[in-house]
Design a protein around this motif. Sequence first.
Motif, PDB file in Angstrom:
ATOM      1  N   GLU A 241     -31.405 -18.007 -13.430  1.00 15.62           N
ATOM      2  CA  GLU A 241     -32.205 -16.924 -14.358  1.00 15.62           C
ATOM      3  C   GLU A 241     -33.097 -16.122 -14.401  1.00 15.62           C
ATOM      4  N   GLN A 242     -34.293 -16.659 -14.077  1.00 16.63           N
ATOM      5  CA  GLN A 242     -35.411 -15.873 -14.144  1.00 16.63           C
ATOM      6  C   GLN A 242     -35.581 -14.660 -13.099  1.00 16.63           C
ATOM      7  N   TYR A 243     -34.034 -14.307 -12.122  1.00 20.18           N
ATOM      8  CA  TYR A 243     -34.114 -14.084 -10.934  1.00 20.18           C
ATOM      9  C   TYR A 243     -33.368 -13.161 -12.020  1.00 20.18           C
ATOM     10  N   ASP A 244     -32.524 -13.478 -12.424  1.00 16.52           N
ATOM     11  CA  ASP A 244     -31.554 -12.334 -13.155  1.00 16.52           C
ATOM     12  C   ASP A 244     -31.867 -11.946 -13.868  1.00 16.52           C
ATOM     13  N   LEU A 245     -33.309 -11.855 -14.936  1.00 16.56           N
ATOM     14  CA  LEU A 245     -33.784 -11.359 -15.640  1.00 16.56           C
ATOM     15  C   LEU A 245     -34.559 -10.071 -14.674  1.00 16.56           C
ATOM     16  N   ILE A 246     -34.928 -11.099 -13.815  1.00 15.50           N
ATOM     17  CA  ILE A 246     -36.256  -9.484 -13.083  1.00 15.50           C
ATOM     18  C   ILE A 246     -35.231  -8.891 -12.501  1.00 15.50           C
ATOM     19  N   LYS A 247     -34.650  -8.746 -12.522  1.00 14.98           N
ATOM     20  CA  LYS A 247     -33.817  -7.381 -11.897  1.00 14.98           C
ATOM     21  C   LYS A 247     -33.057  -7.281 -13.302  1.00 14.98           C
ATOM     22  N   ALA A 248     -32.211  -7.655 -14.007  1.00 15.07           N
ATOM     23  CA  ALA A 248     -32.072  -7.290 -15.337  1.00 15.07           C
ATOM     24  C   ALA A 248     -33.596  -6.026 -16.102  1.00 15.07           C
ATOM     25  N   ASN A 249     -33.974  -6.517 -15.732  1.00 14.22           N
ATOM     26  CA  ASN A 249     -35.549  -5.292 -16.577  1.00 14.22           C
ATOM     27  C   ASN A 249     -36.074  -4.405 -15.008  1.00 14.22           C
ATOM     28  N   ARG A 250     -35.582  -4.160 -13.637  1.00 14.90           N
ATOM     29  CA  ARG A 250     -36.516  -3.381 -13.286  1.00 14.90           C
ATOM     30  C   ARG A 250     -34.719  -2.454 -13.167  1.00 14.90           C
ATOM     31  N   VAL A 251     -33.747  -2.911 -13.129  1.00 15.18           N
ATOM     32  CA  VAL A 251     -33.033  -1.781 -13.962  1.00 15.18           C
ATOM     33  C   VAL A 251     -33.240  -1.362 -14.686  1.00 15.18           C
ATOM     34  N   LEU A 252     -33.098  -1.988 -15.922  1.00 16.90           N
ATOM     35  CA  LEU A 252     -33.286  -0.911 -17.320  1.00 16.90           C
ATOM     36  C   LEU A 252     -35.020  -0.380 -17.265  1.00 16.90           C
ATOM     37  N   HIS A 253     -35.805  -0.988 -16.372  1.00 20.56           N
ATOM     38  CA  HIS A 253     -37.115   0.183 -16.124  1.00 20.56           C
ATOM     39  C   HIS A 253     -36.450   1.066 -15.100  1.00 20.56           C
ATOM     40  N   HIS A 254     -35.782   1.372 -14.718  1.00 24.03           N
ATOM     41  CA  HIS A 254     -35.247   2.410 -13.461  1.00 24.03           C
ATOM     42  C   HIS A 254     -34.502   3.321 -14.626  1.00 24.03           C
ATOM     43  N   LYS A 255     -33.747   3.095 -15.360  1.00 25.52           N
ATOM     44  CA  LYS A 255     -32.992   3.287 -16.372  1.00 25.52           C
ATOM     45  C   LYS A 255     -33.296   4.199 -16.835  1.00 25.52           C
ATOM     46  N   VAL A 256     -34.792   3.768 -17.694  1.00 23.10           N
ATOM     47  CA  VAL A 256     -35.297   4.553 -18.767  1.00 23.10           C
ATOM     48  C   VAL A 256     -36.505   5.546 -17.947  1.00 23.10           C
ATOM     49  N   LEU A 257     -36.991   5.487 -17.242  1.00 25.59           N
ATOM     50  CA  LEU A 257     -37.805   6.150 -16.076  1.00 25.59           C
ATOM     51  C   LEU A 257     -36.848   7.168 -15.499  1.00 25.59           C
ATOM     52  N   GLU A 258     -35.349   7.404 -15.383  1.00 23.70           N
ATOM     53  CA  GLU A 258     -34.268   8.409 -15.411  1.00 23.70           C
ATOM     54  C   GLU A 258     -34.460   9.032 -16.478  1.00 23.70           C
ATOM     55  N   GLN A 259     -33.937   8.433 -17.552  1.00 25.00           N
ATOM     56  CA  GLN A 259     -33.364   8.518 -19.060  1.00 25.00           C
ATOM     57  C   GLN A 259     -34.996   9.502 -19.238  1.00 25.00           C
ATOM     58  N   ASN A 260     -36.434   9.562 -19.239  1.00 28.88           N
ATOM     59  CA  ASN A 260     -37.800   9.990 -19.542  1.00 28.88           C
ATOM     60  C   ASN A 260     -37.048  11.330 -18.615  1.00 28.88           C
ATOM     61  N   LEU A 261     -37.171  10.969 -17.014  1.00 29.75           N
ATOM     62  CA  LEU A 261     -36.846  12.101 -16.654  1.00 29.75           C
ATOM     63  C   LEU A 261     -36.258  13.638 -16.947  1.00 29.75           C
ATOM     64  N   THR A 262     -34.704  13.017 -17.089  1.00 29.13           N
ATOM     65  CA  THR A 262     -33.892  13.732 -17.704  1.00 29.13           C
ATOM     66  C   THR A 262     -34.716  14.382 -19.105  1.00 29.13           C
ATOM     67  N   LEU A 263     -35.658  13.762 -20.207  1.00 28.14           N
ATOM     68  CA  LEU A 263     -35.331  13.949 -21.416  1.00 28.14           C
ATOM     69  C   LEU A 263     -36.573  15.153 -20.706  1.00 28.14           C
ATOM     70  N   GLN A 264     -37.766  14.937 -19.840  1.00 29.92           N
ATOM     71  CA  GLN A 264     -38.880  15.427 -19.232  1.00 29.92           C
ATOM     72  C   GLN A 264     -38.081  17.509 -19.078  1.00 29.92           C
ATOM     73  N   GLN A 265     -36.959  17.584 -18.174  1.00 30.61           N
ATOM     74  CA  GLN A 265     -36.652  17.756 -17.812  1.00 30.61           C
ATOM     75  C   GLN A 265     -35.835  19.365 -18.749  1.00 30.61           C
TER      76      GLN A 265
END
Length: 270
Positions: A123-147
Motif C-alpha cells: 500500500e505504501q508503494y502504491d501511495l508513493i507511485k500515485a503521489n509521483r504520478v500526481l506530482h508529474h501531472k501537477v508539473l505538467e499542468q503548471n508548465l501548461t499554465l505557464q505557457q
Amino acid sequence: MISYHNTVLCVDDEVNILNSLKRLFRKERFTFLTASSGAEALNLMQEKEVNVIIADQKMPAMSGTELMARVKDIYPDIIRIILTGYTDVDSISESVNKGYIYKFFMKPWNDQALILEVRQAIEQYDLIKANRVLHHKVLEQNLTLQQINENLENIVKERTREIQIKNHALALSHAVLEDLPVPIIGVSDELLIVLINKAVQNDLEIENRMIGCYISDYLHESITEKIKESIASGKPETLNYTFSENCLKKIIITPLSGEFSEKGAILTIT
C-alpha cells in the motif's frame, strides 16, 4: 487496493525458506516471485516491476543489506525488508539508518506480522507511485499554465500595441478632420451634432458649443429631413443652402457605411 498487479520478490539462497514464504503468501492477492541470489534478483527486477523485496541477510556473494543498497540506488521506490538473525542486528541497524531498508524481521518471524507488514508495504508503494504520478501531472499542468500565461501576455501585448496604433490613427484622423480647409459636420442618426472642424467655426462663424445640439437648431427643417432620409437610405444627397445673406453653400450629405451604416452622416459644406 492490493491486486495481482502488485509483485513481491523474496530472495534467499535456502530453498526451504523460499518455500516457506511461498506457502505463507499463497492466499494473498499479489504476484509472488523468488530468487536464490542478489544477482538473480537484480536481473529479475529488470524484467518485472517489483513493489516489495524481502531478502535474507546472510547470502553468499551479496548480503541482504548490500542487495538493498543497490536496489535503493536503482529502484528507490521499492519497499525493502530484511530477514535476519540476532547476530546481524548491528549491521541491520546501520542499514536502517542509511535508508537502505524499510524494516527488518528477526528469524523465526511471526507469520501474521510479516503478512500484515507486506500488505502495508504494498500500500505504501502504491501511495508513493500515485503521489509521483500526481506530482508529474501537477508539473505538467503548471508548465501548461505557464505557457498559457505567456501566450496570454503576448496576446495582451499585441492587443495593446494594436489599440495604441488605432488610438494614434484615430487621433491623427481627428487632427486631419480638424484642419481640413472644408467645413465638416458630423451628425448622428438622432440628428445630434457630434463633430465640427475649424473650418465650420471660421467660415460659417459657428461656435464649438454646437456639438451636442440638434442640427435642426442651425439648418432649416427641409434640410434636416433630407439628412434623415439620406442616413436611412444610405444614399448621398447634394443640396444648396443659404446660411446667411448672400452666403449660398452646397451641402453634400454622405451617410456612414459599414458597421456604422444608418448611424449617422457627414455634412461637407462647399
